[in-house]
Design a protein around this motif. Structure first.
Motif, PDB file in Angstrom:
ATOM      1  N   MET A 143     114.231  55.404  33.581  1.00  0.00           N
ATOM      2  CA  MET A 143     113.650  54.318  32.799  1.00  0.00           C
ATOM      3  C   MET A 143     113.382  53.091  33.662  1.00  0.00           C
ATOM      4  SD  MET A 143     115.656  54.410  29.135  1.00  0.00           S
ATOM      5  CE  MET A 143     115.361  55.727  27.964  1.00  0.00           C
ATOM      6  N   GLU A 144     114.308  52.791  34.568  1.00  0.00           N
ATOM      7  CA  GLU A 144     114.125  51.638  35.441  1.00  0.00           C
ATOM      8  C   GLU A 144     112.872  51.782  36.297  1.00  0.00           C
ATOM      9  OE1 GLU A 144     116.545  49.192  38.938  1.00  0.00           O
ATOM     10  OE2 GLU A 144     117.362  51.054  38.104  1.00  0.00           O
ATOM     11  N   ARG A 145     112.602  53.014  36.747  1.00  0.00           N
ATOM     12  CA  ARG A 145     111.450  53.238  37.619  1.00  0.00           C
ATOM     13  C   ARG A 145     110.138  53.251  36.849  1.00  0.00           C
ATOM     14  NH1 ARG A 145     114.828  57.310  39.775  1.00  0.00           N
ATOM     15  NH2 ARG A 145     113.608  58.869  38.617  1.00  0.00           N
ATOM     16  N   ARG A 146     110.142  53.794  35.645  1.00  0.00           N
ATOM     17  CA  ARG A 146     108.890  54.104  34.981  1.00  0.00           C
ATOM     18  C   ARG A 146     108.514  53.187  33.817  1.00  0.00           C
ATOM     19  NH1 ARG A 146     108.798  60.749  34.776  1.00  0.00           N
ATOM     20  NH2 ARG A 146     109.300  61.081  36.982  1.00  0.00           N
ATOM     21  N   LEU A 147     109.443  52.429  33.329  1.00  0.00           N
ATOM     22  CA  LEU A 147     109.161  51.595  32.164  1.00  0.00           C
ATOM     23  C   LEU A 147     109.128  50.118  32.558  1.00  0.00           C
ATOM     24  CD1 LEU A 147     111.443  53.309  29.488  1.00  0.00           C
ATOM     25  CD2 LEU A 147     109.003  53.674  29.882  1.00  0.00           C
ATOM     26  N   PRO A 148     108.268  49.336  31.912  1.00  0.00           N
ATOM     27  CA  PRO A 148     108.189  47.883  32.213  1.00  0.00           C
ATOM     28  C   PRO A 148     109.299  47.112  31.500  1.00  0.00           C
ATOM     29  CG  PRO A 148     106.581  48.451  30.534  1.00  0.00           C
ATOM     30  CD  PRO A 148     107.246  49.751  30.928  1.00  0.00           C
ATOM     31  N   LEU A 149     110.524  47.378  31.907  1.00  0.00           N
ATOM     32  CA  LEU A 149     111.677  46.845  31.171  1.00  0.00           C
ATOM     33  C   LEU A 149     111.785  45.330  31.245  1.00  0.00           C
ATOM     34  CD1 LEU A 149     114.393  49.499  32.150  1.00  0.00           C
ATOM     35  CD2 LEU A 149     112.910  49.449  30.128  1.00  0.00           C
ATOM     36  N   ASP A 150     111.177  44.718  32.243  1.00  0.00           N
ATOM     37  CA  ASP A 150     111.263  43.262  32.372  1.00  0.00           C
ATOM     38  C   ASP A 150     110.111  42.538  31.686  1.00  0.00           C
ATOM     39  OD1 ASP A 150     109.337  44.185  34.067  1.00  0.00           O
ATOM     40  OD2 ASP A 150     109.937  42.956  35.784  1.00  0.00           O
ATOM     41  N   SER A 151     109.297  43.260  30.945  1.00  0.00           N
ATOM     42  CA  SER A 151     108.143  42.660  30.274  1.00  0.00           C
ATOM     43  C   SER A 151     108.482  42.286  28.840  1.00  0.00           C
ATOM     44  CB  SER A 151     106.972  43.655  30.284  1.00  0.00           C
ATOM     45  OG  SER A 151     105.925  43.207  29.440  1.00  0.00           O
ATOM     46  N   LEU A 152     107.994  41.123  28.410  1.00  0.00           N
ATOM     47  CA  LEU A 152     108.169  40.742  27.019  1.00  0.00           C
ATOM     48  C   LEU A 152     107.436  41.701  26.084  1.00  0.00           C
ATOM     49  CD1 LEU A 152     107.908  36.834  27.035  1.00  0.00           C
ATOM     50  CD2 LEU A 152     109.918  38.222  26.503  1.00  0.00           C
ATOM     51  N   TRP A 153     106.378  42.327  26.583  1.00  0.00           N
ATOM     52  CA  TRP A 153     105.677  43.309  25.764  1.00  0.00           C
ATOM     53  C   TRP A 153     106.577  44.496  25.441  1.00  0.00           C
ATOM     54  CZ3 TRP A 153     101.422  42.509  23.121  1.00  0.00           C
ATOM     55  CH2 TRP A 153     100.550  41.496  23.530  1.00  0.00           C
ATOM     56  N   TRP A 154     107.446  44.843  26.378  1.00  0.00           N
ATOM     57  CA  TRP A 154     108.379  45.939  26.113  1.00  0.00           C
ATOM     58  C   TRP A 154     109.388  45.516  25.039  1.00  0.00           C
ATOM     59  CZ3 TRP A 154     108.209  50.909  26.808  1.00  0.00           C
ATOM     60  CH2 TRP A 154     109.369  51.664  26.646  1.00  0.00           C
ATOM     61  N   GLN A 155     109.893  44.282  25.138  1.00  0.00           N
ATOM     62  CA  GLN A 155     110.792  43.784  24.097  1.00  0.00           C
ATOM     63  C   GLN A 155     110.089  43.759  22.746  1.00  0.00           C
ATOM     64  OE1 GLN A 155     112.091  39.721  24.557  1.00  0.00           O
ATOM     65  NE2 GLN A 155     113.558  39.842  22.886  1.00  0.00           N
ATOM     66  N   PHE A 156     108.828  43.366  22.748  1.00  0.00           N
ATOM     67  CA  PHE A 156     108.030  43.335  21.526  1.00  0.00           C
ATOM     68  C   PHE A 156     107.970  44.728  20.894  1.00  0.00           C
ATOM     69  CE2 PHE A 156     103.661  43.287  19.570  1.00  0.00           C
ATOM     70  CZ  PHE A 156     103.887  42.297  18.620  1.00  0.00           C
ATOM     71  N   GLY A 157     107.705  45.750  21.705  1.00  0.00           N
ATOM     72  CA  GLY A 157     107.632  47.106  21.185  1.00  0.00           C
ATOM     73  C   GLY A 157     108.969  47.617  20.690  1.00  0.00           C
ATOM     74  N   VAL A 158     110.042  47.353  21.455  1.00  0.00           N
ATOM     75  CA  VAL A 158     111.372  47.781  21.033  1.00  0.00           C
ATOM     76  C   VAL A 158     111.759  47.097  19.726  1.00  0.00           C
ATOM     77  CG1 VAL A 158     113.832  47.729  21.630  1.00  0.00           C
ATOM     78  CG2 VAL A 158     112.129  48.338  23.368  1.00  0.00           C
ATOM     79  N   ALA A 159     111.405  45.823  19.608  1.00  0.00           N
ATOM     80  CA  ALA A 159     111.735  45.094  18.384  1.00  0.00           C
ATOM     81  C   ALA A 159     111.070  45.718  17.168  1.00  0.00           C
ATOM     82  CB  ALA A 159     111.320  43.626  18.520  1.00  0.00           C
ATOM     83  N   TRP A 160     109.838  46.171  17.315  1.00  0.00           N
ATOM     84  CA  TRP A 160     109.175  46.792  16.171  1.00  0.00           C
ATOM     85  C   TRP A 160     109.830  48.113  15.786  1.00  0.00           C
ATOM     86  CZ3 TRP A 160     106.568  44.691  12.556  1.00  0.00           C
ATOM     87  CH2 TRP A 160     105.800  43.567  12.795  1.00  0.00           C
ATOM     88  N   VAL A 161     110.341  48.841  16.759  1.00  0.00           N
ATOM     89  CA  VAL A 161     111.093  50.055  16.429  1.00  0.00           C
ATOM     90  C   VAL A 161     112.340  49.694  15.628  1.00  0.00           C
ATOM     91  CG1 VAL A 161     112.399  51.987  17.388  1.00  0.00           C
ATOM     92  CG2 VAL A 161     110.217  51.316  18.436  1.00  0.00           C
ATOM     93  N   LEU A 162     113.026  48.628  16.035  1.00  0.00           N
ATOM     94  CA  LEU A 162     114.226  48.197  15.324  1.00  0.00           C
ATOM     95  C   LEU A 162     113.883  47.620  13.948  1.00  0.00           C
ATOM     96  CD1 LEU A 162     116.155  46.557  18.303  1.00  0.00           C
ATOM     97  CD2 LEU A 162     116.550  48.803  17.261  1.00  0.00           C
ATOM     98  N   ILE A 163     112.746  46.942  13.833  1.00  0.00           N
ATOM     99  CA  ILE A 163     112.315  46.455  12.517  1.00  0.00           C
ATOM    100  C   ILE A 163     112.055  47.628  11.585  1.00  0.00           C
ATOM    101  CG2 ILE A 163     110.415  45.312  11.302  1.00  0.00           C
ATOM    102  CD1 ILE A 163     110.198  43.443  13.772  1.00  0.00           C
ATOM    103  N   ALA A 164     111.419  48.677  12.106  1.00  0.00           N
ATOM    104  CA  ALA A 164     111.186  49.875  11.296  1.00  0.00           C
ATOM    105  C   ALA A 164     112.509  50.475  10.828  1.00  0.00           C
ATOM    106  CB  ALA A 164     110.383  50.902  12.090  1.00  0.00           C
ATOM    107  N   ALA A 165     113.514  50.456  11.714  1.00  0.00           N
ATOM    108  CA  ALA A 165     114.833  50.960  11.332  1.00  0.00           C
ATOM    109  C   ALA A 165     115.450  50.096  10.229  1.00  0.00           C
ATOM    110  CB  ALA A 165     115.751  51.001  12.555  1.00  0.00           C
ATOM    111  N   ALA A 166     115.264  48.770  10.333  1.00  0.00           N
ATOM    112  CA  ALA A 166     115.785  47.876   9.300  1.00  0.00           C
ATOM    113  C   ALA A 166     115.096  48.122   7.964  1.00  0.00           C
ATOM    114  CB  ALA A 166     115.603  46.419   9.730  1.00  0.00           C
ATOM    115  N   VAL A 167     113.787  48.370   8.002  1.00  0.00           N
ATOM    116  CA  VAL A 167     113.044  48.678   6.778  1.00  0.00           C
ATOM    117  C   VAL A 167     113.582  49.956   6.145  1.00  0.00           C
ATOM    118  CG1 VAL A 167     110.790  49.427   5.918  1.00  0.00           C
ATOM    119  CG2 VAL A 167     110.955  47.430   7.410  1.00  0.00           C
ATOM    120  N   ALA A 168     113.863  50.948   6.978  1.00  0.00           N
ATOM    121  CA  ALA A 168     114.392  52.203   6.457  1.00  0.00           C
ATOM    122  C   ALA A 168     115.790  52.022   5.864  1.00  0.00           C
ATOM    123  CB  ALA A 168     114.411  53.253   7.560  1.00  0.00           C
TER     124      ALA A 168
END
Length: 357
Positions: free
Chosen positions: A314-339
């Motif tokens: 993940m460290e090599r292949r994912l943009p973990l230091d990008s706010l866009w990545w946090q944005f995407g992860v947050a939407w996954v967690l929001i979907a979990a909260a909705v569920a």
């Protein structure tokens, strides 16, 4: 106004989906506002408030829906609105409160504002990012409670009342100043968004439809121009961010929402797309859940991404230091909260609980 935190919000939706007799464009605008909320709280781009002043838009939409609801007995309407708002807030407060207690929060007598948030509910520093968003629900609650009186006053003289509704924010921001504490927060937010709430009444009663297009432009353009001028002349921390400059927020939002509701853009092409239409329906049926839990999702995304850094692939292949990545992860967690918690909105509305609407 309402605390030093960043503020963007949307109104709880009393109904969702098609077939409710409500303008579907309202649902699209509310869904856009929800995305705008999460986007702003992730990236904090100050220009977003000028492109789409979500708070003003959503107060106006809520005002229109409230005027429509008040065709029924006022007490019945108020009970229904309070139930739809408070039950999700109580669940949120219970779970967040336990987490804050575990992080050292010691509540005082003002914890009762979690029961009826006519003032900003308290919380510990650990969870401030999560509970700070409740300013909007407090402002919305006051507008709902005052709407039977406000609607009567508005209908006595719609255009003069609309014009006069901007006077309080001008006076509070340029002459008298705000009181300290919860009273000041409530007065300040109410003054900033009163015009937009009343614009919702004007939309419902057909007042805006009777305005000439040229007259509408002649009224909206100066409001937005003065709002932008005030924002540029009163930056906070070097930023012309409407969320931090109440008078600019009030004037820009007033002009923007006046144009939006008068010319009423349609979204027929969007809602004819099944996926987009479905997303709009889900966003509206779970609007309170998304709003309440989105900051928790953004908070939780940080330690989750920290764990991803421990995985070499993940460290090599994912943009973990990008706010866009946090944005995407947050939407996954929001979907979990909705569920997990969205069904509470069904219970609050007197419907059978469903995983998704």
């Amino acid at each position: 106004m309402g605390g030093a935190h960043r503020r963007t919000a949307l109104a709880p939706s009393p109904t969702a989906g098609t077939g409710t007799g409500r303008d579907r464009s309202f649902d699209v605008l509310r869904a856009v506002a929800l995305v705008r909320v999460v986007t702003y709280h992730t990236f904090e781009w100050p220009w977003l408030g000028f492109v789409f002043p979500s708070m003003g838009v959503m107060f106006a939409l809520a005002g229109s829906l409230m005027a429509r609801s008040l065709e029924r007995p006022a007490l019945t309407v108020l009970r229904g609105r309070l139930r739809r708002l408070l039950i999700p807030v109580w669940l949120f407060g219970l779970l967040l409160g336990v987490a804050m207690l575990l992080h050292g929060w010691v509540p005082g007598p003002d914890v009762l504002y979690w029961v009826l948030p006519i003032g900003d509910p308290p919380g510990g520093a650990w969870g401030e990012q999560a509970w700070a968003v409740l300013w909007y629900l407090r402002a919305y609650l006051w507008f709902v409670l005052l709407s039977p009186v406000l609607l009567r006053l508005f209908r006595l003289a719609p255009l003069p009342v609309l014009a006069l509704s901007l006077v309080p924010v001008v006076v509070l921001e340029t002459v008298s100043g705000l009181p300290d504490g919860r009273l000041g927060s409530a007065l300040g937010d109410g003054a900033v968004f009163l015009f937009c709430w009343l614009l919702g009444f004007a939309h419902r009663d057909g007042v805006l439809e009777r305005l000439r297009a040229t007259g509408t432009l002649a009224a909206a353009a100066p409001l937005m121009a003065v709002g932008a001028w005030w924002a540029l002349g009163h930056p906070v921390d070097g930023r012309a961010d409407l969320d931090d400059i109440p008078l600019a927020q009030a004037l820009w939002s007033a002009g923007f929402v006046l144009l939006l509701l008068r010319f009423r853009p349609r979204f027929d092409g969007l809602v004819r797309r099944p996926v987009a239409d479905r997303l709009v329906t889900v966003f509206n049926a779970r609007a309170v859940t998304v709003y309440l839990w989105h900051e928790v999702a953004l908070m939780a995304a940080v330690p989750l991404i920290d764990l991803m850094w421990e995985v070499p692939a993940m460290e090599r292949r994912l943009p973990l230091d990008s706010l866009w990545w946090q944005f995407g992860v947050a939407w996954v967690l929001i979907a979990a909260a909705v569920a997990c918690f969205g069904w509470v909105e069904d219970v609050a509305a007197g419907r059978g609980p469903r995983l998704l609407p």
